[in-house]
Design a protein around this motif. Sequence first.
Motif, PDB file in Angstrom:
ATOM      1  N   SER A 216       0.817  -1.209   0.000  1.00  0.00           N
ATOM      2  CA  SER A 216       0.000   0.000   0.000  1.00  0.00           C
ATOM      3  C   SER A 216       0.857   1.267   0.000  1.00  0.00           C
ATOM      4  N   ALA A 217       2.133   1.130  -0.283  1.00  0.00           N
ATOM      5  CA  ALA A 217       3.013   2.298  -0.385  1.00  0.00           C
ATOM      6  C   ALA A 217       2.595   3.112  -1.604  1.00  0.00           C
ATOM      7  N   PRO A 218       2.667   4.429  -1.520  1.00  0.00           N
ATOM      8  CA  PRO A 218       2.259   5.266  -2.654  1.00  0.00           C
ATOM      9  C   PRO A 218       3.018   4.919  -3.929  1.00  0.00           C
ATOM     10  N   ASN A 219       2.275   4.887  -5.034  1.00  0.00           N
ATOM     11  CA  ASN A 219       2.887   4.659  -6.331  1.00  0.00           C
ATOM     12  C   ASN A 219       2.376   5.659  -7.370  1.00  0.00           C
ATOM     13  N   ALA A 220       1.534   6.617  -6.917  1.00  0.00           N
ATOM     14  CA  ALA A 220       0.975   7.635  -7.810  1.00  0.00           C
ATOM     15  C   ALA A 220       0.964   8.990  -7.106  1.00  0.00           C
ATOM     16  N   PHE A 221       1.182  10.041  -7.901  1.00  0.00           N
ATOM     17  CA  PHE A 221       1.126  11.408  -7.397  1.00  0.00           C
ATOM     18  C   PHE A 221       0.082  12.168  -8.189  1.00  0.00           C
ATOM     19  N   LEU A 222      -0.836  12.846  -7.484  1.00  0.00           N
ATOM     20  CA  LEU A 222      -1.912  13.610  -8.112  1.00  0.00           C
ATOM     21  C   LEU A 222      -1.502  15.076  -8.165  1.00  0.00           C
ATOM     22  N   ARG A 223      -1.329  15.603  -9.370  1.00  0.00           N
ATOM     23  CA  ARG A 223      -0.843  16.970  -9.562  1.00  0.00           C
ATOM     24  C   ARG A 223      -1.978  17.876 -10.047  1.00  0.00           C
ATOM     25  N   GLY A 224      -2.025  19.089  -9.479  1.00  0.00           N
ATOM     26  CA  GLY A 224      -2.976  20.094  -9.937  1.00  0.00           C
ATOM     27  C   GLY A 224      -4.288  20.057  -9.171  1.00  0.00           C
ATOM     28  N   GLY A 225      -5.210  20.924  -9.569  1.00  0.00           N
ATOM     29  CA  GLY A 225      -6.495  21.012  -8.900  1.00  0.00           C
ATOM     30  C   GLY A 225      -6.401  21.826  -7.622  1.00  0.00           C
ATOM     31  N   SER A 226      -7.451  21.778  -6.842  1.00  0.00           N
ATOM     32  CA  SER A 226      -7.574  22.596  -5.640  1.00  0.00           C
ATOM     33  C   SER A 226      -6.769  22.039  -4.473  1.00  0.00           C
ATOM     34  N   ARG A 227      -5.929  22.871  -3.888  1.00  0.00           N
ATOM     35  CA  ARG A 227      -5.191  22.449  -2.690  1.00  0.00           C
ATOM     36  C   ARG A 227      -6.081  22.522  -1.462  1.00  0.00           C
ATOM     37  N   THR A 228      -7.172  23.262  -1.549  1.00  0.00           N
ATOM     38  CA  THR A 228      -8.126  23.327  -0.437  1.00  0.00           C
ATOM     39  C   THR A 228      -8.868  22.001  -0.318  1.00  0.00           C
ATOM     40  N   LEU A 229      -9.332  21.474  -1.446  1.00  0.00           N
ATOM     41  CA  LEU A 229     -10.076  20.212  -1.436  1.00  0.00           C
ATOM     42  C   LEU A 229      -9.161  19.002  -1.301  1.00  0.00           C
ATOM     43  N   LEU A 230      -7.984  19.086  -1.883  1.00  0.00           N
ATOM     44  CA  LEU A 230      -7.044  17.962  -1.847  1.00  0.00           C
ATOM     45  C   LEU A 230      -5.673  18.485  -1.430  1.00  0.00           C
ATOM     46  N   PRO A 231      -5.425  18.508  -0.115  1.00  0.00           N
ATOM     47  CA  PRO A 231      -4.146  19.030   0.381  1.00  0.00           C
ATOM     48  C   PRO A 231      -2.955  18.195  -0.103  1.00  0.00           C
ATOM     49  N   ASP A 232      -1.779  18.794  -0.028  1.00  0.00           N
ATOM     50  CA  ASP A 232      -0.558  18.139  -0.504  1.00  0.00           C
ATOM     51  C   ASP A 232      -0.353  16.756   0.099  1.00  0.00           C
ATOM     52  N   GLU A 233      -0.628  16.607   1.384  1.00  0.00           N
ATOM     53  CA  GLU A 233      -0.384  15.315   2.033  1.00  0.00           C
ATOM     54  C   GLU A 233      -1.316  14.210   1.545  1.00  0.00           C
ATOM     55  N   GLU A 234      -2.394  14.551   0.828  1.00  0.00           N
ATOM     56  CA  GLU A 234      -3.315  13.542   0.294  1.00  0.00           C
ATOM     57  C   GLU A 234      -3.094  13.269  -1.191  1.00  0.00           C
ATOM     58  N   ARG A 235      -2.047  13.823  -1.753  1.00  0.00           N
ATOM     59  CA  ARG A 235      -1.785  13.659  -3.186  1.00  0.00           C
ATOM     60  C   ARG A 235      -0.960  12.413  -3.513  1.00  0.00           C
ATOM     61  N   LEU A 236      -0.434  11.762  -2.503  1.00  0.00           N
ATOM     62  CA  LEU A 236       0.275  10.501  -2.701  1.00  0.00           C
ATOM     63  C   LEU A 236      -0.732   9.374  -2.541  1.00  0.00           C
ATOM     64  N   HIS A 237      -0.832   8.521  -3.553  1.00  0.00           N
ATOM     65  CA  HIS A 237      -1.841   7.464  -3.542  1.00  0.00           C
ATOM     66  C   HIS A 237      -1.228   6.124  -3.909  1.00  0.00           C
ATOM     67  N   TYR A 238      -1.861   5.076  -3.408  1.00  0.00           N
ATOM     68  CA  TYR A 238      -1.548   3.721  -3.863  1.00  0.00           C
ATOM     69  C   TYR A 238      -2.659   3.298  -4.817  1.00  0.00           C
TER      70      TYR A 238
END
Length: 74
Positions: free
Chosen positions: A5-27
Amino acid sequence: MAEKSAPNAFLRGGSRTLLPDEERLHYLPNLDVDRVKVLCGNCYEHFEASSETTLIDDRELKVFVWARRTFLAE
């Protein structure tokens, strides 16, 4: 964090209010997808796969770029 479950994807762009930096790393169990949809409050943030990768904490992550937002039906 377990390796599967280690992150393997990074979500770039969009609202930082709705999706803060710490939630942009995803598995993602399958990186061979064209789009990722993330629930953020009363909407979904949609990200599309790019050919890019980025290096974060010595881990190569596939980059998904923000494409649009859709709202939940009431």
